[in-house]
Design an enzyme around this catalytic site. Sequence first.
Site, PDB file in Angstrom:
ATOM      1  CE1 TYR B 103      -3.676   2.143   1.395  1.00  0.00           C
ATOM      2  CE2 TYR B 103      -2.235   3.388   2.434  1.00  0.00           C
ATOM      3  CZ  TYR B 103      -3.735   3.440   1.701  1.00  0.00           C
ATOM      4  OH  TYR B 103      -4.566   4.298   2.005  1.00  0.00           O
ATOM      5  CD  GLN B 105      -2.704   7.420   2.093  1.00  0.00           C
ATOM      6  OE1 GLN B 105      -3.106   6.433   2.347  1.00  0.00           O
ATOM      7  NE2 GLN B 105      -2.394   8.069   3.274  1.00  0.00           N
ATOM      8  CB  THR B 106       3.739   7.156   3.902  1.00  0.00           C
ATOM      9  OG1 THR B 106       2.521   7.435   4.162  1.00  0.00           O
ATOM     10  CG2 THR B 106       4.310   8.205   4.519  1.00  0.00           C
ATOM     11  CB  SER B 112       0.054  13.775   9.148  1.00  0.00           C
ATOM     12  OG  SER B 112       0.508  13.233   9.735  1.00  0.00           O
ATOM     13  N   GLY B 145       5.033  -0.723   3.961  1.00  0.00           N
ATOM     14  CA  GLY B 145       6.058  -2.493   4.711  1.00  0.00           C
ATOM     15  C   GLY B 145       5.713  -3.067   3.430  1.00  0.00           C
ATOM     16  NE  ARG B 299       8.145   0.957  38.367  1.00  0.00           N
ATOM     17  CZ  ARG B 299       8.861   0.617  38.371  1.00  0.00           C
ATOM     18  NH1 ARG B 299       9.256  -0.077  39.380  1.00  0.00           N
ATOM     19  NH2 ARG B 299       9.948   1.386  37.469  1.00  0.00           N
ATOM     20  N   GLY B 357      17.092  -3.968  36.030  1.00  0.00           N
ATOM     21  CA  GLY B 357      18.229  -4.239  34.532  1.00  0.00           C
ATOM     22  C   GLY B 357      17.769  -5.375  33.661  1.00  0.00           C
ATOM     23  CB  THR B 378       4.967   7.481  14.414  1.00  0.00           C
ATOM     24  OG1 THR B 378       5.489   6.916  14.494  1.00  0.00           O
ATOM     25  CG2 THR B 378       5.301   8.752  15.400  1.00  0.00           C
ATOM     26  CD  GLU B 380      -1.654   3.155   8.546  1.00  0.00           C
ATOM     27  OE1 GLU B 380      -2.035   3.910   8.360  1.00  0.00           O
ATOM     28  OE2 GLU B 380      -0.574   1.456   8.038  1.00  0.00           O
TER      29      GLU B 380
END
Lengths: 486, 486
Positions: B103, B105-106, B112, B145, B299, B357, B378, B380
């Site tokens: 695909y 596109q970018t 964006s 990709g 956490r 660690g 970041t 899509e």
Amino acid sequence: EKTLRREEVEALIESDPVFDNSDVYSISRPERYRRAMQKQRRLLELSAEGRAKLLELRRAVHDDLGTDLQTLMFIPNIRATFSDEQRAHWLPRAEAWEVVGCYAQTELGHGSNVRGLETTATYVEDADEIEIHSPTLTSTKWWPGALGRTANHAVVYARLIVKGKDLGIHNFMVQIRDMKTHEPLPGVQVGDIGPKIGYNNQDNGFCRFSRVRIPRTNMAMRFATLERGGHYASKKERRAASYSAMTKVRVEITMGSGHVLSKACAIAIRYSAVRHQGFTGKGDGSEMCVLDYTMQQQRLLPLLATSYAFHFAGATMQDLLARGDAEALHVASSGLKALCSRITGDGIETCRRACGGHGYLDASGLPHLLGTWIQNVTVEGENFMIAQQTTRGLLTLGSAVACVSEIKQTSLEQVSWIPSVFLSNSMEAFWLRRGTFATSALFDVKVSPRPPNQAGTRNQQPMIKPSLTPEEARFFLSVPSILQCV
Amino acid sequence: EKTLRREEVEALIESDPVFDNSDVYSISRPERYRRAMQKQRRLLELSAEGRAKLLELRRAVHDDLGTDLQTLMFIPNIRATFSDEQRAHWLPRAEAWEVVGCYAQTELGHGSNVRGLETTATYVEDADEIEIHSPTLTSTKWWPGALGRTANHAVVYARLIVKGKDLGIHNFMVQIRDMKTHEPLPGVQVGDIGPKIGYNNQDNGFCRFSRVRIPRTNMAMRFATLERGGHYASKKERRAASYSAMTKVRVEITMGSGHVLSKACAIAIRYSAVRHQGFTGKGDGSEMCVLDYTMQQQRLLPLLATSYAFHFAGATMQDLLARGDAEALHVASSGLKALCSRITGDGIETCRRACGGHGYLDASGLPHLLGTWIQNVTVEGENFMIAQQTTRGLLTLGSAVACVSEIKQTSLEQVSWIPSVFLSNSMEAFWLRRGTFATSALFDVKVSPRPPNQAGTRNQQPMIKPSLTPEEARFFLSVPSILQCV
């Protein structure tokens, strides 16, 4: 003048093909290691030729060298804990890179709880030797940098056992590889612990000892002595000196944070200034500079300011280190290491995301900067643990202030780097201020954008009740504060 | 029953040597790519043998396959935008893996801002062909990709130009490699964009076209038609259909977030249950289980709860996808993609740090989980940008509610997934609630531990002044909200 000198040295490094980084992101880990070794050798050559000081040269090399720990931990440890006679033997060899060493403290089973280390160093009276042994799987030395492939010696931390009595953790100089063949010595099983999220030039390693004998005189004897026959004596400075190399690394992390964060900011802000995305609305097809978006500014510019704050915090730490006040250095470096490493790690990731997709590529420089930096949130005292050392120090100080009301009379009066505004207040004000204390007190630099947490302050009220022991108080107090601050 | 079936398929995969991951962290990138290809082929074989459904099998493989985008983006794009006749030609070939696609596109210069894409597709009337061309360096296709090495075809997004007139961005099926030799076709310059922070099995690529001719009939003609001679027509559904593959990926990211976060939690919580560190104080040398520390619980446990919340959010998105309401899907998937990808990315890093660690070692599994996941903050639609789509949708909805006071009468009444409590309130309440709206409204799941930000609410007051245009209002409103929420 400083900048000119720095640029001069950087030009020298950049013009030398050994330091070429053009394919650094696509080479294998063994190749990265080989290159790092070549760089280290070239640095020594350039320094020997008098082209620049070694430290100046090192700072101009944008790469991690597996051998950095020789000067950062191994040699300082010899200086701090070995006797004059021992120093005279080991230092010239280490400085000539004949003895290449590593600092073997952490084990597979124990990192933060140093007192739990399991490796044994048993005095064998008949032979007047010490036997280093790894009795369990969890006692395997795990993480020491340069242990995997580079070092021929290790400063090994182990429990000294004399006549069946456990005398606690001491450090010993142990040869681990043959000086000619570089093969592991008999009884030593050693290797690399494998690839990591970053810092992959460095051969962090593991090591197991099977009843390896060393001379009795290889024990560090500056503040503890073991005589022939087994007579043992120790001075009170021993413990502080023993871990001074770790404190030194914490100072190094604080100093490095401003430098690394400024690199990330430079990449992201320059990118944002060049990148255009989104039409201006003028109808001519022109696009907005990404840096003109308010949200991009809000993400990046406070980090740039923070990198300056960390730079000056680092400079202050350097002064403190030079002054040699171990207690103040411990209290300050523990909290600052946690604070600066966390904000810098998160900040690099913010910079990476601010570059959009391009920050995901190794070629942006940010993934490697991030991966290598974020070891610092867990090394040399995991952040959540180590920050408690500062809490503890401040509580001691706070109690002292409450008791005598005059800072000059406290036992910690030498901790003059704490702004007097915090010290001149009553005990009550001290508790109220604790919410932001850990983040802002040390250098009077406000780096966190969050307002004081009122809920956090409320949580601390049980502290005043005398039903908690000081140990419990520290523990409960540190939970919300650390969650907020670290 | 579902769990049993899942375990059955997982056992099948784990017993097959092709899927062995034991040395996955130490092999080179080309080798990783080769293994991923072998895994994909084996999956197809197992599926053809009727051992399990392809999707079931795929879910049991803990690895990224460069070929995933064939089913995730390439085939859905053919379905959504190509005519029945075109589908009949391409789908059987793509489903048989004869045509392997990507695909595209970018571009290097535009991600964006899709309307800024520069690749041209010029109709050449004499030959009845379309000429695909990359006129500038920034028009280079960058990121797709499977483009780097795998694909022989690409769906290329480019500006359709007919008789000198720019008709906007359309998509075209372009063959890029020879079907026999797999060499790039004449005029096509193609390759891999290099190593990344993660997702390194995937050959994200670049591609430049030098006046490459394709048949006119290779333009996607479901909602736009270009006849011989250059007559052009377009339907209003074209734009939504054209980018539906991206929406599908956003839904996929939302669905994946719960799964990936739960993996990270499983690693960190299991580790915390096994790891002992710090003496209990009983004096017998026994140590605390790390999970018993309050701060470790604080956490990790909220993240575990969040992974469940995201799982159910993902299920709801799947329903919405099945219902086929493009507008609601766009509004919901944009905000949720930003929210879930960010919290999951930060959450994996929290889990990694919670392992001390050991989380720094690739062998913990967390570095690769993190590196591969954080592309999602970041891709899509960069998070800060894409979240504005949800802001926009909610503002439209808010205005509609204020006007007619009855949700049933609004043009967005089908957006029934917004809890009615938010819709039954007055306009004023809507503004007041906006502070937490974006985080909590969509599924009535409270995932952020922060209280409503009063300062943020104040910032929104200028909104009510009529001096701002709706565009400006959206922009200013989104800055503090997004900084808080995304």
